[in-house]
Enzyme design. Structure first.
Site, PDB file in Angstrom:
ATOM      1  N   HIS A   1       0.873  -1.166   0.035  1.00 11.49           N
ATOM      2  CA  HIS A   1      -0.105  -0.053  -0.041  1.00 11.49           C
ATOM      3  C   HIS A   1       0.898   1.183  -0.009  1.00 11.49           C
ATOM      4  O   HIS A   1       2.093   1.009   0.466  1.00 11.49           O
ATOM      5  CB  HIS A   1      -0.867   0.231   1.262  1.00 11.49           C
ATOM      6  CG  HIS A   1      -0.275   0.435   2.633  1.00 11.49           C
ATOM      7  ND1 HIS A   1      -0.160   1.782   2.861  1.00 11.49           N
ATOM      8  CD2 HIS A   1       0.273  -0.385   3.696  1.00 11.49           C
ATOM      9  CE1 HIS A   1       0.419   1.723   4.026  1.00 11.49           C
ATOM     10  NE2 HIS A   1       0.358   0.550   4.760  1.00 11.49           N
ATOM     11  N   CYS A   2       0.311   2.250  -0.418  1.00 15.43           N
ATOM     12  CA  CYS A   2       1.054   3.674  -0.428  1.00 15.43           C
ATOM     13  C   CYS A   2      -0.076   4.433   0.278  1.00 15.43           C
ATOM     14  O   CYS A   2      -0.553   3.965   1.370  1.00 15.43           O
ATOM     15  CB  CYS A   2       1.133   4.306  -1.675  1.00 15.43           C
ATOM     16  SG  CYS A   2       0.236   3.824  -3.199  1.00 15.43           S
ATOM     17  N   SER A   3      -0.567   5.496  -0.420  1.00 12.84           N
ATOM     18  CA  SER A   3      -1.806   6.347   0.031  1.00 12.84           C
ATOM     19  C   SER A   3      -3.130   6.093  -0.408  1.00 12.84           C
ATOM     20  O   SER A   3      -4.077   5.302   0.250  1.00 12.84           O
ATOM     21  CB  SER A   3      -1.619   7.672   0.112  1.00 12.84           C
ATOM     22  OG  SER A   3      -2.619   8.583   0.700  1.00 12.84           O
TER      23      SER A   3
END
Length: 335
Positions: free
Chosen positions: A251-253
């Site tokens: 995940h990132c944002s």
């Protein structure tokens, strides 16, 4: 030494043309997804229901219905903004790569994120790769959802009852989940690994599982292909700890831009004939004697985009994959 793959020698102008083609394809899918086409492959399904607004970090990033992750619930809403992703390029992939691509947890969704990690990864030794800082340009990109071992930050409890969107958005999980800090260490100046134990408070639900949380918050400049070196080490390290049979959670944002870029690089370096030879000089080298005639990177990104919108979101991210691949090849040549 074999010549560099032809596709990493393309001009940026040609690559940008390919990115535009990929983007145009997706625009068509999203038009179909939103125009009411019955049984559309690109349906956004329950992700756009008003009750799920609180479960989405951004209003314009949703999973496709056909490959969204379903939370394991006893009752209620099973939605989380996460997608199962499989990368398997014929003629290149040594084995398929399996991932869960998801948004960064919010203050309202961090509990369900941990429930997903436990229940949707069947084996012990779960890997989470986080490729965003918590805050960037004074804006929160991800809630600090894991215990980091500081004072009063060693144990958290993800409740079996959750209602991120209020009374009309209830979810019941099989058990509360204890999230317990074990240890933490930094790998060079590259990334931080935190080991965490997940324990259902009801022992009948399942065994204790171990999570290896990789926090890579330094990936900021997509114009520097040498930044692929810590990513290469992170890929090898994370695969060594992940149980085969578990998807790697990334995940990132929003769970699309850096997430897609990482997954593309991870599969390219770890699981393809052209680059396994470069990164490991593996026993598979004799299988890659014929030049691959397609653009391998484009094929990977096309597969990612077909499974989660906006994966490898920007032109800079798309170019970075090619420039990083070229840089890796140059390291091999100079050895």
């Amino acid at each position: 030494m074999a010549a560099a793959p032809w596709y990493i020698r393309q001009r940026d102008t040609d690559l940008l043309g390919k990115f535009k083609f990929i983007q145009n394809q997706e625009d068509g899918r999203l038009r179909e997804a939103t125009n009411g086409t019955v049984n559309s492959r690109w349906s956004l399904g329950v992700s756009i229901e008003p009750r799920n607004d609180a479960r989405n970090r951004y209003v314009n990033i949703m999973p496709y219905e056909r490959n969204r992750v379903h939370l394991k619930t006893l009752s209620g809403n099973d939605y989380i903004n996460a997608s199962y992703v499989k990368v398997n390029v014929p003629g290149q992939s040594i084995e398929p790569g399996y991932y869960i691509a998801t948004q960064g947890p919010t203050r309202k969704t961090w509990d369900q994120f941990w429930q997903m990690c436990y229940h949707n990864c069947p084996l012990d030794n779960i890997v989470i790769v986080m490729v965003t800082p918590l805050v960037e340009y004074n804006r929160e990109k991800c809630y600090q959802y894991w215990p980091r071992g500081g004072v009063d930050d060693t144990v958290r409890i993800a409740s079996k009852w959750e209602s991120p969107g209020g009374a009309n958005d209830m979810t019941q999980f099989p058990s509360d989940l204890k999230i317990e800090f074990v240890n933490v260490h930094k790998v060079k100046d590259y990334y931080t690994v935190t080991d965490i134990k997940l324990t259902p408070t009801d022992p009948l639900v399942g065994p204790v599982k171990t999570v290896h949380h990789f926090y890579f918050d330094l990936w900021k400049d997509m114009n520097k292909p040498e930044e692929v070196v810590p990513i290469m080490e992170l890929c090898a390290h994370s695969h060594s700890l992940n149980s085969r049979g578990n998807p790697i959670i990334v995940h990132c944002s929003a769970g699309v831009g850096r997430t897609g870029t990482f997954i593309a690089l991870d599969h390219l370096m770890h699981d393809t004939l052209d680059f396994k030879n470069i990164t490991e000089r593996s026993r598979h080298s004799d299988r890659a004697t014929e030049e691959y005639t397609r653009d391998l990177i484009e094929q990977i990104v096309l597969q990612l985009r077909s499974q989660r919108m906006k994966m490898v979101q920007t032109k800079d991210q798309f170019l970075f994959i090619y420039h990083a691949a070229k840089y890796l090849n140059s390291l091999s040549v100079n050895q």
